[in-house]
Design an enzyme around this catalytic site. Structure first.
Site: not given
Lengths: 321, 321
Positions: B140, B143-144
């Site tokens: 992701c 997200c990351d």
């Protein structure tokens, strides 16, 4: 001042959008409003928020808003404590929008409108902000109804539409009894909703009536009701306004933005895109169904991801040159 | 066991739904799964969650899930650490659904499906859960990607579709350089997306190639790439799988539930209602666009409010009477 994303508002939708856009390294300005006490949106008029996921013991509304603001500034969000007076389209250059406030102008390549909605309240003596508002008087049964304060008490709901019937029904999960106080002689709600409240043994409908005063010392103890010329007092520990909300759309009305018949901003389905390219709407200014802090936050995230995509497409396709 | 609402899943959508339904005094069972390490959904495979609103300094994924679970049990949610093996419609009585697990049966008047989606991963040596997964390897980018770890580094993305192109583009906000590694000689993405990554000076596309090994001691340091029979090594600090997700719909496939062509559950627009009455879908099992913890949480709240409404209508109208 120029930015990639201008977010107008200061509730959960606005801050969540800001967390996402600034974390994605888009230059982000949040126009949060000039009045400190209004900042934070409707959550500022509540006390304990028990249902925002992640806070196992609840959290104060203004604390939650503070935390979200801090989280956004940590990633570089610029907070402008100003009211935007005017928002215009500006197609002549790469900057798409021009927002004017007292002290200057923000030029933004995209806008996320998260101005929320205002609860409709009646000017009932005793119900004001510095009186019993939030001390037994509320405008959100789903948010406040489950609080221990209202358990096994007699409560009153003002209204006669679908929302009022839904709120009255919802409150029966907690209350001993719910009075639904309506100014006309028939409910305005849909048939199924009206039937449900009429059948409910815990709900008593008081027709042709209005609340004329809220009484109580530290918290609500009773309401004075006027019905067909008579005035009488009902002991209730809770009074819920369910006469609707007004979405704050003033800034975009002049753009001819598409709206629902009820005045809320129309967005594409399962999206925050509006009829104005580059302008996204999140939170209660476009949501007349769920109106919860967490649904507003979710839509703020959606708006941020959609704004990010819009900006990179403008880049790639050269729409704005 | 009987309940008003059975929620299947254990991610942000599931717990948020449970917080709302149990707080609304609906008897609520969450079937959270039998494998402790799987409980909590995809957030369990991440470390720091920086973008869930309300946590100004971020929070660990598993902590956030624990807090949400505690919040739901505080309002009376019953947590069943079991896998549901079979879910059936049961129209003969007031109870609509019958869910079977190894130790018994749950009969539920409504169901919220929040089973999520699984990231598609490739069996690349070195990339496993106990190897470098989550130590430079992720699925992701949103997200990351913004984590400090990846800043100004060279990164690699595996894939050639729209998601892969979007993720590669998103990562250019942080990375020094992004390699997009695709096994074919043309991208599968839409033209506009493909053009964007081709034009991007920070992205280099490596065609006809696959990653055959992930290398590194404590975290990812390089990947071995096989291209047209040759094997070479690229030093990268990040590797992002962007080859898609598989929604976990096994339990409802037999019901003939409507799905999108991509396999995700179809919901009514701006709603969590599915084609099966009384069954609502929230979170990543129905969301192939946003897939964020906060959007999942928002949809869990929507599902809860819709289930509450459904149950009170069934009551009033006597559908299941």
């Amino acid at each position: 001042m120029e930015c990639d994303v201008l977010i107008i508002g200061s509730g959960p939708a606005a801050w969540t959008a800001a967390i996402y856009t600034s974390r994605a390294r888009l230059s982000t300005v949040v126009a949060a409003g000039s009045i400190q006490f209004m900042k934070g949106g409707q959550l500022m008029t509540t006390t304990d928020v028990e249902n925002f996921p992640g806070f196992e013991n609840g959290i104060l509304g203004h604390e939650l808003m503070q935390k979200m603001e801090q989280q956004s500034t940590r990633f570089g969000t610029i907070v402008l404590n100003e009211d935007i007076d005017k928002l215009e389209l500006d197609h002549h250059c790469k900057v798409q929008f021009k927002a004017t406030y007292e002290g200057g102008v923000v030029q933004a390549r995209s806008v996320i409108l998260a101005t929320g909605a205002k609860v409709k309240r009646l000017p009932i003596p005793g119900s004001g902000d510095h009186e019993l508002w939030n001390k037994g008087i509320s405008a959100c049964a789903v948010c406040d109804g489950p609080l221990p304060f209202f358990r096994n008490q007699e409560l009153a709901v003002i209204g006669g539409g679908d929302s009022a019937c839904e709120e009255a029904h919802f409150l029966t999960h907690y209350a001993k009894k719910v009075y639904l106080i309506h100014r006309r002689d028939t409910l305005r709600a849909s048939k199924i909703m009206a039937e449900r409240v009429k059948k409910d043994p815990k709900i008593e409908i008081i027709y042709n009536a209005e609340v004329v005063e809220a009484l109580g010392k530290d918290s609500l103890e009773a309401v004075k009701i006027k019905q067909n010329g008579d005035v009488f007092t009902k002991e209730v520990r809770g009074l819920f306004f369910a006469i609707g909300h007004t979405p704050s759309t003033e800034l975009v009305d002049a753009m001819g933005i598409e709206k629902h018949p009820n005045g809320y901003i129309k967005t594409h389905s399962d999206s925050t895109k509006t009829s104005v390219e580059g302008l996204f709407a999140a939170g209660d200014v476009q949501d007349f169904r769920y109106r919860q802090a967490v649904t507003a936050a979710g839509s703020g995230c959606m708006a941020a991801l959609e704004a990010e995509k819009f900006l990179s497409e403008v880049h790639a396709g050269g729409i704005a040159g």
